[in-house]
Write a protein that holds these residues in place. Structure first.
Motif, PDB file in Angstrom:
ATOM      1  N   TYR A  66      30.419 105.269 105.295  1.00  0.00           N
ATOM      2  CA  TYR A  66      30.220 105.921 106.587  1.00  0.00           C
ATOM      3  C   TYR A  66      31.306 106.976 106.709  1.00  0.00           C
ATOM      4  O   TYR A  66      32.499 106.655 106.664  1.00  0.00           O
ATOM      5  CB  TYR A  66      30.377 104.845 107.669  1.00  0.00           C
ATOM      6  N   GLU A  67      30.904 108.233 106.859  1.00  0.00           N
ATOM      7  CA  GLU A  67      31.922 109.303 106.865  1.00  0.00           C
ATOM      8  C   GLU A  67      31.353 110.553 107.516  1.00  0.00           C
ATOM      9  O   GLU A  67      30.169 110.870 107.341  1.00  0.00           O
ATOM     10  CB  GLU A  67      32.356 109.622 105.427  1.00  0.00           C
ATOM     11  N   GLU A 196      34.992  98.760 103.105  1.00  0.00           N
ATOM     12  CA  GLU A 196      34.755 100.170 103.450  1.00  0.00           C
ATOM     13  C   GLU A 196      36.071 100.840 103.844  1.00  0.00           C
ATOM     14  O   GLU A 196      36.894 100.259 104.551  1.00  0.00           O
ATOM     15  CB  GLU A 196      33.732 100.262 104.594  1.00  0.00           C
ATOM     16  N   LEU A 197      36.244 102.071 103.402  1.00  0.00           N
ATOM     17  CA  LEU A 197      37.507 102.784 103.586  1.00  0.00           C
ATOM     18  C   LEU A 197      37.311 104.045 104.419  1.00  0.00           C
ATOM     19  O   LEU A 197      36.220 104.607 104.478  1.00  0.00           O
ATOM     20  CB  LEU A 197      38.095 103.175 102.228  1.00  0.00           C
ATOM     21  N   GLU A 198      38.404 104.501 105.015  1.00  0.00           N
ATOM     22  CA  GLU A 198      38.414 105.784 105.697  1.00  0.00           C
ATOM     23  C   GLU A 198      39.803 106.384 105.540  1.00  0.00           C
ATOM     24  O   GLU A 198      40.806 105.756 105.873  1.00  0.00           O
ATOM     25  CB  GLU A 198      38.075 105.605 107.188  1.00  0.00           C
ATOM     26  N   ILE A 248      33.489 102.646 108.781  1.00  0.00           N
ATOM     27  CA  ILE A 248      34.515 103.329 109.574  1.00  0.00           C
ATOM     28  C   ILE A 248      34.384 104.813 109.294  1.00  0.00           C
ATOM     29  O   ILE A 248      34.543 105.245 108.150  1.00  0.00           O
ATOM     30  CB  ILE A 248      35.939 102.891 109.182  1.00  0.00           C
TER      31      ILE A 248
HETATM   32 CA   LIG Z   1      34.346 105.584 105.740  1.00  0.00          CA
END
Ligand SMILES: [Ca+2]
Length: 276
Positions: A66-67, A196-198, A248
């Motif tokens: 998600y970005e 999940e990363l941001e 995120i």
């Molecule tokens: Ca993300």
């Protein structure tokens, strides 16, 4: 389909908070006790996700990435035969592009690097570079181990990737070659299941698989500087048919984030504030 409320929220966020930092400088993960060379772990700051707006989310989306980049909300999903990547215009809500990932591939995290989008796969050992506009496949690169989350630290000219452990791997944003890694600790203790990363202004946020916890990580130090409680976002009746928190997306130019999860009916616009 993300509706016009997304447009409104994006416009409001951009209009009122353009130029603001993400959430301030993270605290250092360690401190000295006054004697040279002696360092004690510092516990992470305790935060919570304050909901500012609730928006719809596709309940068929087993969200893995998600970005937001270039005014586009990108989302990737998992499961064999049900994996896809979608690009939605954040100003119109229009779906700009959508591509399926054919079996046996199981889609995982995504991140945008200039005019490309990298997508990793769970246990297939394949990263796919796509055209960020059309999502058309441009290149495949092999890697070892599992692929979970992915984000781009532009200022460090590197990608950050998770594999379900507490180790984050750094990769070249052009070649996907591994360039290093860091084992993440919180208060001196190892963490695990980073998903999940941001990447936001030098800080990496990671949600922890099968929990409602998001960690704010100083990847240079390998330390958790903040632990965010994101529990209670869904109603119990909604949670019954949903899977875990996993998504995120920082809203550029603001202190806000979108949070969602696998098969969640809602996306939440939040900010991270100290716990009372
Ligand atoms: Ca993300």
């Amino acid at each position: 389909m993300i509706g016009t409320r997304l447009l409104v929220s994006m416009l409001l966020a951009g209009a009122t908070l353009a130029g603001c930092g993400a959430s301030g400088e993270p605290a250092r993960g360690t401190k000295t006790n006054g004697e040279a060379g002696i360092v004690a772990p510092q516990p992470p700051e305790r935060l919570r996700a304050q909901v500012l707006e609730t928006l719809p989310h596709d309940t068929n989306a087993f969200t893995q990435g998600y970005e937001i980049a270039h005014g586009v909300l990108y989302e990737s999903t998992g499961r064999v035969g049900k994996s896809w990547v979608r690009a939605v215009d954040t100003t119109t809500g229009e779906e700009l592009a959508r591509v399926a990932l054919p079996p046996p591939l199981f889609g995982e995290g995504i991140t945008v690097v200039e005019d490309s989008l990298w997508q990793v796969t769970w246990q297939n050992g394949i990263a796919i570079r796509r055209d960020a506009d059309t999502l058309a496949e441009r290149e495949r690169v092999e890697y070892s181990g599992e692929g979970w989350g992915l984000c781009h630290q532009a200022e460090e000219e590197r990608l950050v990737m998770s594999d379900g452990s507490g180790t984050l791997t750094f990769r070249d944003p052009e070649t996907f070659t591994e360039t290093g890694s860091v084992r993440v600790r919180s208060g001196g203790e190892r963490v695990d299941r980073l998903n999940e990363l941001e990447c936001v202004n030098g800080t990496v946020y990671a949600n922890v698989w099968q929990t409602d916890t998001i960690l704010r990580i100083d990847v240079g130090e390998g330390t958790v500087t903040g632990e965010i409680d994101a529990s209670g976002l869904l109603e119990p009746s909604e949670q019954a048919t949903a899977d875990v928190l996993n998504g995120i997306a920082a809203i550029p130019g603001s202190e806000y984030f979108f949070l969602t999860g696998k098969l969640w009916p809602k996306t939440f616009r939040v900010r991270f504030v100290p716990q009372q």
